[in-house]
Write a protein that holds these residues in place. Structure first.
Motif, PDB file in Angstrom:
ATOM      1  N   ALA A 169       0.834  -1.211   0.000  1.00  0.00           N
ATOM      2  CA  ALA A 169       0.000   0.000   0.000  1.00  0.00           C
ATOM      3  C   ALA A 169       0.861   1.251   0.000  1.00  0.00           C
ATOM      4  O   ALA A 169       0.564   2.227  -0.701  1.00  0.00           O
ATOM      5  CB  ALA A 169      -0.940  -0.007   1.203  1.00  0.00           C
ATOM      6  N   PHE A 170       1.940   1.248   0.788  1.00  0.00           N
ATOM      7  CA  PHE A 170       2.819   2.419   0.820  1.00  0.00           C
ATOM      8  C   PHE A 170       3.516   2.598  -0.521  1.00  0.00           C
ATOM      9  O   PHE A 170       3.643   3.722  -1.017  1.00  0.00           O
ATOM     10  CB  PHE A 170       3.852   2.270   1.935  1.00  0.00           C
ATOM     11  CG  PHE A 170       4.753   3.466   2.083  1.00  0.00           C
ATOM     12  CD1 PHE A 170       4.334   4.594   2.763  1.00  0.00           C
ATOM     13  CD2 PHE A 170       6.022   3.465   1.530  1.00  0.00           C
ATOM     14  CE1 PHE A 170       5.157   5.702   2.894  1.00  0.00           C
ATOM     15  CE2 PHE A 170       6.860   4.560   1.649  1.00  0.00           C
ATOM     16  CZ  PHE A 170       6.420   5.690   2.342  1.00  0.00           C
ATOM     17  N   LEU A 171       3.961   1.504  -1.130  1.00  0.00           N
ATOM     18  CA  LEU A 171       4.622   1.593  -2.430  1.00  0.00           C
ATOM     19  C   LEU A 171       3.660   2.128  -3.480  1.00  0.00           C
ATOM     20  O   LEU A 171       4.030   2.983  -4.299  1.00  0.00           O
ATOM     21  CB  LEU A 171       5.153   0.220  -2.839  1.00  0.00           C
ATOM     22  CG  LEU A 171       5.792   0.125  -4.231  1.00  0.00           C
ATOM     23  CD1 LEU A 171       6.939   1.115  -4.375  1.00  0.00           C
ATOM     24  CD2 LEU A 171       6.267  -1.301  -4.499  1.00  0.00           C
ATOM     25  N   ARG A 172       2.410   1.659  -3.464  1.00  0.00           N
ATOM     26  CA  ARG A 172       1.427   2.168  -4.429  1.00  0.00           C
ATOM     27  C   ARG A 172       1.185   3.656  -4.230  1.00  0.00           C
ATOM     28  O   ARG A 172       1.060   4.413  -5.199  1.00  0.00           O
ATOM     29  CB  ARG A 172       0.102   1.396  -4.290  1.00  0.00           C
ATOM     30  CG  ARG A 172       0.138  -0.014  -4.861  1.00  0.00           C
ATOM     31  CD  ARG A 172      -1.268  -0.557  -5.043  1.00  0.00           C
ATOM     32  NE  ARG A 172      -2.007  -0.607  -3.773  1.00  0.00           N
ATOM     33  CZ  ARG A 172      -1.979  -1.637  -2.930  1.00  0.00           C
ATOM     34  NH1 ARG A 172      -1.244  -2.702  -3.213  1.00  0.00           N
ATOM     35  NH2 ARG A 172      -2.695  -1.614  -1.820  1.00  0.00           N
ATOM     36  N   GLU A 173       1.154   4.091  -2.974  1.00  0.00           N
ATOM     37  CA  GLU A 173       0.965   5.518  -2.706  1.00  0.00           C
ATOM     38  C   GLU A 173       2.134   6.329  -3.249  1.00  0.00           C
ATOM     39  O   GLU A 173       1.938   7.388  -3.866  1.00  0.00           O
ATOM     40  CB  GLU A 173       0.821   5.751  -1.211  1.00  0.00           C
ATOM     41  CG  GLU A 173       0.641   7.219  -0.825  1.00  0.00           C
ATOM     42  CD  GLU A 173       0.591   7.405   0.669  1.00  0.00           C
ATOM     43  OE1 GLU A 173       1.660   7.668   1.266  1.00  0.00           O
ATOM     44  OE2 GLU A 173      -0.501   7.277   1.250  1.00  0.00           O
ATOM     45  N   MET A 174       3.353   5.842  -3.076  1.00  0.00           N
ATOM     46  CA  MET A 174       4.529   6.514  -3.621  1.00  0.00           C
ATOM     47  C   MET A 174       4.420   6.643  -5.132  1.00  0.00           C
ATOM     48  O   MET A 174       4.680   7.718  -5.702  1.00  0.00           O
ATOM     49  CB  MET A 174       5.812   5.741  -3.256  1.00  0.00           C
ATOM     50  CG  MET A 174       6.212   5.788  -1.807  1.00  0.00           C
ATOM     51  SD  MET A 174       7.712   4.805  -1.481  1.00  0.00           S
ATOM     52  CE  MET A 174       8.933   5.685  -2.427  1.00  0.00           C
ATOM     53  N   GLU A 175       4.033   5.557  -5.787  1.00  0.00           N
ATOM     54  CA  GLU A 175       3.957   5.560  -7.243  1.00  0.00           C
ATOM     55  C   GLU A 175       2.834   6.482  -7.731  1.00  0.00           C
ATOM     56  O   GLU A 175       2.997   7.171  -8.751  1.00  0.00           O
ATOM     57  CB  GLU A 175       3.743   4.133  -7.740  1.00  0.00           C
ATOM     58  CG  GLU A 175       4.954   3.231  -7.511  1.00  0.00           C
ATOM     59  CD  GLU A 175       4.689   1.785  -7.875  1.00  0.00           C
ATOM     60  OE1 GLU A 175       5.636   1.109  -8.306  1.00  0.00           O
ATOM     61  OE2 GLU A 175       3.538   1.327  -7.735  1.00  0.00           O
ATOM     62  N   GLU A 176       1.720   6.505  -7.006  1.00  0.00           N
ATOM     63  CA  GLU A 176       0.624   7.400  -7.392  1.00  0.00           C
ATOM     64  C   GLU A 176       1.034   8.863  -7.246  1.00  0.00           C
ATOM     65  O   GLU A 176       0.731   9.699  -8.115  1.00  0.00           O
ATOM     66  CB  GLU A 176      -0.601   7.104  -6.529  1.00  0.00           C
ATOM     67  CG  GLU A 176      -1.271   5.778  -6.855  1.00  0.00           C
ATOM     68  CD  GLU A 176      -2.335   5.399  -5.832  1.00  0.00           C
ATOM     69  OE1 GLU A 176      -2.565   6.204  -4.893  1.00  0.00           O
ATOM     70  OE2 GLU A 176      -2.921   4.299  -5.953  1.00  0.00           O
ATOM     71  N   LEU A 177       1.731   9.184  -6.166  1.00  0.00           N
ATOM     72  CA  LEU A 177       2.209  10.555  -5.987  1.00  0.00           C
ATOM     73  C   LEU A 177       3.225  10.915  -7.064  1.00  0.00           C
ATOM     74  O   LEU A 177       3.215  12.028  -7.602  1.00  0.00           O
ATOM     75  CB  LEU A 177       2.818  10.732  -4.597  1.00  0.00           C
ATOM     76  CG  LEU A 177       1.846  10.706  -3.414  1.00  0.00           C
ATOM     77  CD1 LEU A 177       2.620  10.721  -2.094  1.00  0.00           C
ATOM     78  CD2 LEU A 177       0.890  11.890  -3.471  1.00  0.00           C
ATOM     79  N   ALA A 178       4.095   9.974  -7.389  1.00  0.00           N
ATOM     80  CA  ALA A 178       5.100  10.223  -8.424  1.00  0.00           C
ATOM     81  C   ALA A 178       4.428  10.476  -9.772  1.00  0.00           C
ATOM     82  O   ALA A 178       4.880  11.322 -10.556  1.00  0.00           O
ATOM     83  CB  ALA A 178       6.064   9.049  -8.515  1.00  0.00           C
ATOM     84  N   ALA A 179       3.340   9.761 -10.054  1.00  0.00           N
ATOM     85  CA  ALA A 179       2.620   9.964 -11.315  1.00  0.00           C
ATOM     86  C   ALA A 179       2.027  11.365 -11.401  1.00  0.00           C
ATOM     87  O   ALA A 179       1.816  11.896 -12.493  1.00  0.00           O
ATOM     88  CB  ALA A 179       1.519   8.920 -11.455  1.00  0.00           C
ATOM     89  N   GLN A 180       1.785  11.982 -10.245  1.00  0.00           N
ATOM     90  CA  GLN A 180       1.284  13.355 -10.190  1.00  0.00           C
ATOM     91  C   GLN A 180       2.421  14.368  -9.998  1.00  0.00           C
ATOM     92  O   GLN A 180       2.164  15.542  -9.747  1.00  0.00           O
ATOM     93  CB  GLN A 180       0.293  13.486  -9.030  1.00  0.00           C
ATOM     94  CG  GLN A 180      -0.891  12.550  -9.098  1.00  0.00           C
ATOM     95  CD  GLN A 180      -1.675  12.537  -7.788  1.00  0.00           C
ATOM     96  OE1 GLN A 180      -1.865  13.561  -7.134  1.00  0.00           O
ATOM     97  NE2 GLN A 180      -2.132  11.366  -7.385  1.00  0.00           N
ATOM     98  N   ALA A 202       5.035  15.570  -1.635  1.00  0.00           N
ATOM     99  CA  ALA A 202       4.861  17.009  -1.828  1.00  0.00           C
ATOM    100  C   ALA A 202       3.399  17.390  -1.680  1.00  0.00           C
ATOM    101  O   ALA A 202       2.501  16.624  -2.039  1.00  0.00           O
ATOM    102  CB  ALA A 202       5.376  17.446  -3.192  1.00  0.00           C
ATOM    103  N   GLU A 203       3.192  18.579  -1.159  1.00  0.00           N
ATOM    104  CA  GLU A 203       1.859  19.173  -1.061  1.00  0.00           C
ATOM    105  C   GLU A 203       1.942  20.560  -1.673  1.00  0.00           C
ATOM    106  O   GLU A 203       2.617  21.442  -1.134  1.00  0.00           O
ATOM    107  CB  GLU A 203       1.400  19.252   0.398  1.00  0.00           C
ATOM    108  CG  GLU A 203      -0.008  19.790   0.561  1.00  0.00           C
ATOM    109  CD  GLU A 203      -0.489  19.731   1.999  1.00  0.00           C
ATOM    110  OE1 GLU A 203      -1.566  20.279   2.282  1.00  0.00           O
ATOM    111  OE2 GLU A 203       0.215  19.146   2.838  1.00  0.00           O
ATOM    112  N   GLY A 204       1.299  20.733  -2.822  1.00  0.00           N
ATOM    113  CA  GLY A 204       1.428  22.000  -3.531  1.00  0.00           C
ATOM    114  C   GLY A 204       2.880  22.221  -3.924  1.00  0.00           C
ATOM    115  O   GLY A 204       3.532  21.362  -4.513  1.00  0.00           O
ATOM    116  N   GLY A 205       3.407  23.376  -3.568  1.00  0.00           N
ATOM    117  CA  GLY A 205       4.790  23.697  -3.888  1.00  0.00           C
ATOM    118  C   GLY A 205       5.760  23.392  -2.774  1.00  0.00           C
ATOM    119  O   GLY A 205       6.881  23.919  -2.762  1.00  0.00           O
ATOM    120  N   THR A 206       5.380  22.519  -1.845  1.00  0.00           N
ATOM    121  CA  THR A 206       6.213  22.228  -0.677  1.00  0.00           C
ATOM    122  C   THR A 206       6.579  20.762  -0.612  1.00  0.00           C
ATOM    123  O   THR A 206       5.703  19.889  -0.641  1.00  0.00           O
ATOM    124  CB  THR A 206       5.476  22.617   0.620  1.00  0.00           C
ATOM    125  OG1 THR A 206       5.193  24.018   0.605  1.00  0.00           O
ATOM    126  CG2 THR A 206       6.324  22.298   1.841  1.00  0.00           C
TER     127      THR A 206
END
Length: 312
Positions: A169-180, A202-206
């Motif tokens: 689940a954590f790996l999928r979350e990393m990959e989903e964030l990376a896709a964005q 990242a959240e917005g520009g941070t």
């Protein structure tokens, strides 16, 4: 984590921990609304929402409340017990300064210390520092596999259950964030072997300074500090993000590397039940004892004793 108004909110079984440093001695479970403000909200002095409590909920855990807002939140939480858990500066780095501007803003001691640590690492690595960045979903998957190897050896994972999660689940979350384009990872290699990792969603520009660790076998080379400096330089050169948020809590490296900070507090707001009063009373006495211990640790003659107690 779902964003609902001001502050991210989750209702979870949240233990109230009695800790010495990062080590938990006792934990008392409670169901709390977790309200955590992000850096932008902290800098804006935002007042978090406190939604009505359900019957089964014990109260709120408020993380990174801007310190000037303490009185306002206490008034809003009328009828609840207000317990100040900790006060600290929430530090951050302004990535728009660029590498040279950031270095120039460090104190002379911090700048000299960083250069010495980078020089030692380069010498140990055969003349160069090997830091690699990971950004895409495929790259983050490769990062995760290598970083897990490092994390398994860290004290964060062995003692605190706070290493880099191994679950799918954590790996999928990393990959989903990376896709964005909302995640970055960095690894420090020494002669081809990964010895330290840093993961920042990242959240917005941070960028959020989230998961980090290093192989203790190479602790004498200060791999965490060297990797953080390299990650900051890479992020500054990429110019995708405006800040790196060091999140709640303090640390020497945060103070040394930060370009700014805001005073914050963490609060527990609990229903005035007998059980909650007993727990908070015990927690207050425990925290006072720990504060006395910290002052004792500053006395040279008592320092060996306090260090032994912390390791016990």
């Amino acid at each position: 984590m779902v964003q609902l108004g001001r502050g991210a909110r989750r209702v979870t079984p949240t233990p109230i921990r009695f800790q010495i440093g990062a080590r938990t001695l006792v934990s008392v479970p409670r169901r709390l609304h977790r309200v955590e403000l992000n850096l932008g909200e902290v800098l804006a002095g935002a007042l978090p929402d406190l939604p009505p409590l359900a019957a089964a909920q014990d109260g709120y855990s408020v993380v990174s409340l801007p310190a000037p807002r303490l009185s306002a939140v206490s008034r809003r939480a009328a009828g609840l017990i207000v317990h100040l858990r900790q006060a600290y500066t929430r530090y951050f780095v302004d990535l728009t300064l660029g590498w040279d501007g950031w270095l120039a803003g460090l104190s002379g001691n911090a700048r000299g210390s960083l250069k010495r640590k980078q020089r030692r690492m380069a010498e140990a690595g055969g003349g160069a520092i090997d830091i690699r960045a990971y950004r895409t979903p495929g790259e983050l998957a490769a990062f995760h596999a290598l970083a897990r190897g490092v994390s398994a050896a860290t004290y964060q994972e062995k003692l605190l259950d706070a290493g880099l999660p191994a679950d799918d689940a954590f790996l999928r979350e990393m990959e989903e964030l990376a896709a964005q384009d909302r995640a970055r990872g960095w690894l420090l290699f020494l002669r081809g072997e990964a010895i330290a990792y840093l993961y920042c969603p990242a959240e917005g520009g941070t960028l959020i300074y989230d998961r980090l660790g290093h192989d203790p076998a190479h602790g004498d080379l200060s791999p965490g500090v060297v990797l953080l400096a390299g990650a900051l330089k890479d992020a500054m050169e990429e110019a995708r993000f405006g800040r790196m948020d060091f999140t709640s809590g303090e640390g020497q490296h945060k103070r040394a590397f930060a370009t700014g900070g805001a005073p914050c507090v963490d609060l527990l707001l609990l229903r005035p039940t007998l059980a909650n009063r007993v727990v908070l009373g015990a927690l207050d006495r425990f925290d006072r004892a720990m504060a006395l211990g910290k002052r004792a640790a500053a006395i040279p003659a008592l320092r060996p004793l306090t260090q032994r107690l912390r390791r016990a």
